[in-house]
Design an enzyme around this catalytic site. Structure first.
Site, PDB file in Angstrom:
ATOM      1  N   GLY A  46       5.066  36.567  58.560  1.00  0.00           N
ATOM      2  CA  GLY A  46       5.782  35.509  59.269  1.00  0.00           C
ATOM      3  C   GLY A  46       5.398  35.529  60.730  1.00  0.00           C
ATOM      4  CD  GLN A  51       6.542  37.091  66.424  1.00  0.00           C
ATOM      5  OE1 GLN A  51       6.649  36.380  65.433  1.00  0.00           O
ATOM      6  NE2 GLN A  51       6.298  38.393  66.336  1.00  0.00           N
ATOM      7  CB  CYS A  97       8.506  42.887  64.911  1.00  0.00           C
ATOM      8  SG  CYS A  97       8.386  41.375  65.900  1.00  0.00           S
ATOM      9  CG  LEU A  98       2.885  40.539  63.365  1.00  0.00           C
ATOM     10  CD1 LEU A  98       2.373  39.128  63.091  1.00  0.00           C
ATOM     11  CD2 LEU A  98       1.851  41.578  62.932  1.00  0.00           C
ATOM     12  CG  HIS A 139      11.892  39.323  61.595  1.00  0.00           C
ATOM     13  ND1 HIS A 139      11.810  40.713  61.677  1.00  0.00           N
ATOM     14  CD2 HIS A 139      10.931  38.856  62.436  1.00  0.00           C
ATOM     15  CE1 HIS A 139      10.845  41.039  62.540  1.00  0.00           C
ATOM     16  NE2 HIS A 139      10.291  39.939  63.008  1.00  0.00           N
ATOM     17  CD  GLU A 140       9.153  35.446  61.493  1.00  0.00           C
ATOM     18  OE1 GLU A 140       9.058  35.360  62.725  1.00  0.00           O
ATOM     19  OE2 GLU A 140       8.583  36.340  60.845  1.00  0.00           O
ATOM     20  CG  HIS A 143      10.819  36.480  66.605  1.00  0.00           C
ATOM     21  ND1 HIS A 143      10.587  37.387  67.614  1.00  0.00           N
ATOM     22  CD2 HIS A 143      10.310  37.053  65.480  1.00  0.00           C
ATOM     23  CE1 HIS A 143       9.965  38.456  67.121  1.00  0.00           C
ATOM     24  NE2 HIS A 143       9.789  38.283  65.818  1.00  0.00           N
TER      25      HIS A 143
HETATM   26  O1  GNR Z   1       4.717  40.900  59.195  1.00  0.00           O
HETATM   27  C1  GNR Z   1       5.938  41.063  59.240  1.00  0.00           C
HETATM   28  N1  GNR Z   1       6.551  41.807  58.272  1.00  0.00           N
HETATM   29  C2  GNR Z   1       7.923  41.878  58.124  1.00  0.00           C
HETATM   30  C3  GNR Z   1       8.442  42.859  57.265  1.00  0.00           C
HETATM   31  C4  GNR Z   1       9.801  42.962  57.050  1.00  0.00           C
HETATM   32  C5  GNR Z   1      10.656  42.095  57.688  1.00  0.00           C
HETATM   33  C6  GNR Z   1      10.163  41.120  58.558  1.00  0.00           C
HETATM   34  C7  GNR Z   1       8.820  41.020  58.766  1.00  0.00           C
HETATM   35  S1  GNR Z   1       8.204  39.783  59.818  1.00  0.00           S
HETATM   36  C8  GNR Z   1       6.713  40.511  60.370  1.00  0.00           C
HETATM   37  C9  GNR Z   1       5.912  39.547  61.218  1.00  0.00           C
HETATM   38  C10 GNR Z   1       6.696  39.205  62.465  1.00  0.00           C
HETATM   39  O2  GNR Z   1       6.797  39.922  63.421  1.00  0.00           O
HETATM   40  N2  GNR Z   1       7.330  38.064  62.469  1.00  0.00           N
HETATM   41  O3  GNR Z   1       8.089  37.723  63.520  1.00  0.00           O
HETATM   42 NI    NI Z   2       8.770  39.589  64.421  1.00  0.00          NI
END
Ligand code: GNR
Ligand code: NI
Length: 183
Positions: A46, A51, A97-98, A139-140, A143
């Site tokens: 995601g 980001q 999270c990236l 999660h997104e 953000h």
């Molecule tokens: O790549 C991602 N893996 C992930 C694993 C578990 C819960 C959420 C994520 S999102 C993350 C990519 C990211 O940072 N998205 O904002």
């Molecule tokens: Ni993230």
């Protein structure tokens, strides 16, 4: 179409509230294409527009390859996503999270959610999500509100990870300022 650099904490843009997208024009189309390319290259499941430094309410996702590397890509784009319902039942996933590379921690969130959003054609949609899709969407959407998954873990763990990335950012700035590091 090209990948864009991913911002890393403590970049302050990751703490801003993103603006709603008023209309889905060519610029949003290019942003979404670039976000998919950035996400697949990383790789991640995601990505939210903040980001890549764009403070707009745009999310891309593809959870299909998480378990199965051979799985066909299932790209999904969400414009102005809103959680309209969340289950009382919770589930726990190990999140990453990236923007916080190589840090993983368990986070508890509602197990099932409904999300209203616009698709790339501007059509109003609503989906019900469970499993990793529900976790990733939450999660997104966090953000888009300047919220990171480390905000859902203990203060001690969050302080530790913040300190580590603040130090790394400072030494990067220092290296960048050294005359000898200039070409
Ligand atoms: O790549 C991602 N893996 C992930 C694993 C578990 C819960 C959420 C994520 S999102 C993350 C990519 C990211 O940072 N998205 O904002
Ligand atoms: Ni993230």
């Amino acid at each position: 179409m090209s990948p864009r650099p991913i911002l890393i904490i403590p970049d302050t843009r990751l703490r801003q509230v993103a603006d709603p997208v008023p209309s889905i024009d060519k610029e949003i189309g290019t942003l979404v294409e670039d976000m998919f390319e950035t996400m697949y290259l990383a790789p991640g499941i995601g990505l939210a527009a903040p980001q890549v430094g764009v403070l707009k309410r745009v999310v891309v996702l593809d959870v299909a390859k998480r378990r199965d590397e051979e799985a066909k890509a299932e790209p999904m784009a969400f414009i102005n996503p809103v959680i309209t319902w969340a289950s009382e039942e919770l589930s726990t996933y190990e999140e990453g999270c990236l923007s916080i590379p190589e840090y993983y921690e368990a986070v508890e969130r509602p197990a099932v959610i409904r999300v209203a959003y616009l698709d790339l054609a501007g059509a109003a949609k609503e989906i019900e999500a469970d499993g990793i899709l529900a976790t990733c969407l939450q999660h997104e959407i966090d953000h888009l509100n300047g919220v990171l998954f480390i905000d859902h873990i203990s203060r001690l763990k969050r302080a530790r990870v913040m300190r580590k990335f603040e130090k790394a950012a400072k030494s990067r700035d220092y290296e960048d300022s050294r005359p000898s590091s200039r070409p």
